[in-house]
Scaffold this motif. Structure first.
Motif, short mmCIF file in Angstrom:
data_model
loop_
_atom_site.label_atom_id
_atom_site.label_comp_id
_atom_site.label_asym_id
_atom_site.label_seq_id
_atom_site.Cartn_x
_atom_site.Cartn_y
_atom_site.Cartn_z
N ASN A 1 19.80 33.36 12.86
CA ASN A 1 20.43 33.31 14.18
C ASN A 1 21.16 34.60 14.50
N THR A 2 21.69 35.27 13.44
CA THR A 2 22.44 36.51 13.63
C THR A 2 21.89 37.62 12.74
N LEU A 3 21.49 38.72 13.37
CA LEU A 3 21.03 39.92 12.67
C LEU A 3 22.16 40.94 12.71
N PHE A 4 22.51 41.45 11.54
CA PHE A 4 23.67 42.33 11.38
C PHE A 4 23.17 43.73 11.02
N LEU A 5 23.51 44.74 11.83
CA LEU A 5 23.03 46.11 11.63
C LEU A 5 24.10 46.98 10.97
N THR A 6 23.69 47.75 9.96
CA THR A 6 24.60 48.70 9.33
C THR A 6 23.80 49.89 8.83
N ASN A 7 24.48 51.01 8.70
CA ASN A 7 23.82 52.19 8.15
C ASN A 7 23.84 52.13 6.62
N ASP A 8 25.01 51.78 6.07
CA ASP A 8 25.18 51.63 4.61
C ASP A 8 25.76 50.26 4.32
N LEU A 9 25.19 49.56 3.37
CA LEU A 9 25.70 48.25 2.99
C LEU A 9 26.64 48.42 1.80
N GLU B 1 30.41 47.01 -0.11
CA GLU B 1 31.02 45.70 -0.31
C GLU B 1 31.91 45.31 0.87
N GLU B 2 32.59 46.28 1.46
CA GLU B 2 33.41 46.00 2.64
C GLU B 2 32.54 45.52 3.80
N VAL B 3 31.40 46.17 3.98
CA VAL B 3 30.48 45.77 5.05
C VAL B 3 29.88 44.40 4.75
N MET B 4 29.58 44.12 3.49
CA MET B 4 29.05 42.81 3.12
C MET B 4 30.04 41.70 3.47
N GLU B 5 31.33 41.93 3.19
CA GLU B 5 32.33 40.92 3.54
C GLU B 5 32.40 40.71 5.05
N GLU B 6 32.23 41.80 5.79
CA GLU B 6 32.20 41.69 7.25
C GLU B 6 31.02 40.84 7.69
N ASP C 1 22.82 36.15 9.04
CA ASP C 1 21.72 35.52 8.31
C ASP C 1 20.78 36.57 7.71
N LEU C 2 20.77 37.75 8.34
CA LEU C 2 19.96 38.87 7.83
C LEU C 2 20.71 40.16 8.11
N ILE C 3 20.82 41.00 7.09
CA ILE C 3 21.41 42.32 7.24
C ILE C 3 20.29 43.34 7.30
N LEU C 4 20.26 44.13 8.38
CA LEU C 4 19.36 45.27 8.44
C LEU C 4 20.18 46.49 8.06
N SER C 5 19.98 46.97 6.84
CA SER C 5 20.69 48.14 6.33
C SER C 5 19.74 49.33 6.36
N TYR C 6 20.05 50.32 7.20
CA TYR C 6 19.18 51.49 7.31
C TYR C 6 18.90 52.10 5.94
N ILE D 1 17.64 36.12 19.13
CA ILE D 1 18.72 36.03 18.15
C ILE D 1 19.89 36.91 18.57
N ASN D 2 21.02 36.67 17.96
CA ASN D 2 22.22 37.47 18.20
C ASN D 2 22.16 38.71 17.30
N ILE D 3 22.39 39.88 17.87
CA ILE D 3 22.35 41.13 17.09
C ILE D 3 23.70 41.82 17.22
N ILE D 4 24.32 42.14 16.09
CA ILE D 4 25.62 42.80 16.10
C ILE D 4 25.59 44.02 15.19
N VAL D 5 26.46 44.97 15.50
CA VAL D 5 26.56 46.21 14.72
C VAL D 5 27.87 46.19 13.93
N SER D 6 27.80 46.61 12.68
CA SER D 6 28.99 46.62 11.82
C SER D 6 30.10 47.48 12.41
#
Length: 351
Positions: A38-46, A48-53, A60-65, A336-341
Motif C-alpha cells: 500500500n505504501t512505497l517508501f523512497l530513499t537514496n541510502d537505507l 538504520e535511521e531511515v529503516m526506523e522511519e 510495505d516496500l522500500i525502494l533504496s537507490y 499506491i501511496n508513495i513517500i520520500v524519506s
C-alpha cells in the motif's frame, strides 16, 4: 498492489538489464507471499535511521537507490548494521528493492536529472547502453561460398555437430558468373575456432570465407554518464551557482583546470551522478561534474585544463527522488501511496 505485480511494473519503468554487471539490483528482500504493497517508501541510502522511519510510516516496500545488500551476507544476525536492516525488514514484512545503475542509465533517470542543474543543454550518454536482447544469436557470423555440392554436404554435416552453432542457412547465389551455394551461420566464440579449423582444411572454401563480429545495437539516450553541450557558454562561476541551487547545497568542492579562472567559459560538461572517476576518465570537456573522484583522477583532469566540481556522492543523486516520486505515481496509476524519506541524507557535512 501485489508485490510481484509492483516489482514487474518497476522493472518496466527501468529495465534491470541496463544496470552494470557488477551491480546488485532488483528485489533484495521479499517477505513471504502474498504481500500487498500500500505504501512505497523512497530513499537514496537505507540506513538504520531511515529503516526506523520506514517502519513508523508503515512502508510495505522500500525502494533504496543504493543496494543495502551488495557484498554477500554469510549470516543474518544482529551483529552488523546491514544484517540488522534485513532482520528489521522481515520482522515488519517490508520488502527492499534497489534499481541503482539501472536508474543511472535510463533517459528519465538520475543523470538526466543532474544535467538539469546546468541549465538549457543537449546531452548524450558518455557510455551508451546496448540492447539487452537482440534476435541474433552467437558472437560471430561466418559466411562462405561453395561450388561442390557433395563436398559441401560433408562440411555442413560436420558443422552441425559443433556445439554453439545457430541460424545455419544455405542460399543459391551466382558468384563471378558461377552458380554457387552461399552458407551463413552464427556461432559462439568457442565454436568459431572449430568452424575456422574445419574450413581451413579446404583452401577453396577458406579463401571465400568472411567472419563478422556481431554487436548489439546501441540504445538511444541510454547509458552511463552524460556529455552536456550548453545552449550558450557561461562562466564557471555562474555554473557553480546553478549547480548549488539545483542540488540545494551551500558549498561544493572545486578544482580549477590548468590555465582556467572563475570567468572561463563552460560550453561542454561531462557528468556522472555518484562516483564518476571511471565514467569521466579521458572525456574531453570544459568541466567534470560528479559526487566524488579519486585524488589522482582530479589531478589528471586539472592538468588537462578541465575543471572539476565535486558535490559528495549522494548529493548528486538524492534530489532525483522527488522527481521519481511523481513519475512513479503516474507509472503506477496512483494505485499506491508513495513517500520520500525525510531522514535520508549524505553522511558528510562541512564542519
Amino acid at each position: 498492489m501485489n508485490l510481484r505485480e509492483l516489482v514487474s511494473a518497476l522493472n518496466d519503468f527501468a529495465s534491470l538489464s541496463l544496470a552494470e554487471s557488477w551491480d546488485n539490483v532488483g528485489l533484495l528482500v521479499e517477505p513471504s507471499p502474498p504481500h500487498t504493497v500500500n505504501t512505497l517508501f523512497l530513499t537514496n541510502d537505507l540506513t538504520e535511521e531511515v529503516m526506523e522511519e520506514a517502519v513508523q510510516k508503515a512502508a510495505d516496500l522500500i525502494l533504496s537507490y543504493h543496494p543495502p545488500i551488495f557484498t554477500p551476507l554469510k549470516r543474518v544476525t544482529w551483529k552488523t548494521w546491514k544484517e540488522r536492516l534485513v532482520v528489521r525488514a522481515l520482522e515488519h514484512r517490508i520488502g527492499i528493492y534497489s534499481p541503482h545503475t539501472a536508474y543511472d542509465a535510463i533517459p528519465h533517470g538520475v543523470n538526466n536529472w543532474l544535467a538539469k542543474g546546468l541549465g538549457a543543454c543537449t546531452s548524450v550518454p558518455l557510455h551508451p547502453s546496448t540492447a539487452p536482447s537482440y534476435p541474433a544469436e552467437g558472437t560471430h557470423r561466418v559466411e562462405f561460398c561453395a561450388d561442390n555440392t557433395e563436398h559441401l554436404d560433408t562440411v555442413l554435416s560436420k558443422i552441425k555437430d559443433i556445439q554453439g552453432i545457430s541460424c545455419l542457412t544455405t542460399l543459391l547465389a551466382r558468384v563471378e558468373g558461377e552458380e554457387q551455394t552461399r552458407v551463413s551461420l552464427n556461432c559462439s566464440q568457442k565454436a568459431l575456432l572449430e568452424v575456422v579449423a574445419l574450413l581451413s582444411q579446404n583452401s577453396r572454401l577458406y579463401h571465400k570465407t568472411e567472419i563478422l563480429l556481431l554487436q548489439k545495437p546501441l540504445l538511444p539516450h541510454t547509458g552511463m554518464g552524460r556529455l552536456c553541450t550548453l545552449s550558450e557558454p557561461i562562466s564557471l562561476s555562474d555554473i557553480i551557482e546553478r549547480i548549488k541551487s539545483h542540488l540545494k547545497l551551500p558549498h561544493i568542492r572545486l578544482a580549477m583546470g590548468l590555465g582556467k579562472t572563475l570567468e572561463s567559459p563552460v560550453k561542454k560538461a561531462a557528468l556522472c551522478a555518484g562516483s564518476g572517476s571511471s565514467v569521466l576518465k579521458g572525456m574531453e570537456a570544459d568541466l567534470y561534474l560528479t559526487g566524488e573522484m579519486s585524488h589522482h583522477d582530479v589531478l589528471d583532469a586539472v592538468a588537462n585544463g578541465i575543471s572539476v566540481i565535486l558535490c559528495e556522492h549522494s548529493n548528486t543523486e538524492r534530489g532525483f527522488l522527488s522527481e521519481l516520486c511523481d513519475m512513479l505515481a503516474i507509472h503506477l496509476q496512483n494505485k499506491i501511496n508513495i513517500i520520500v524519506s525525510e531522514k535520508d541524507r549524505d553522511p558528510l557535512q562541512v564542519a
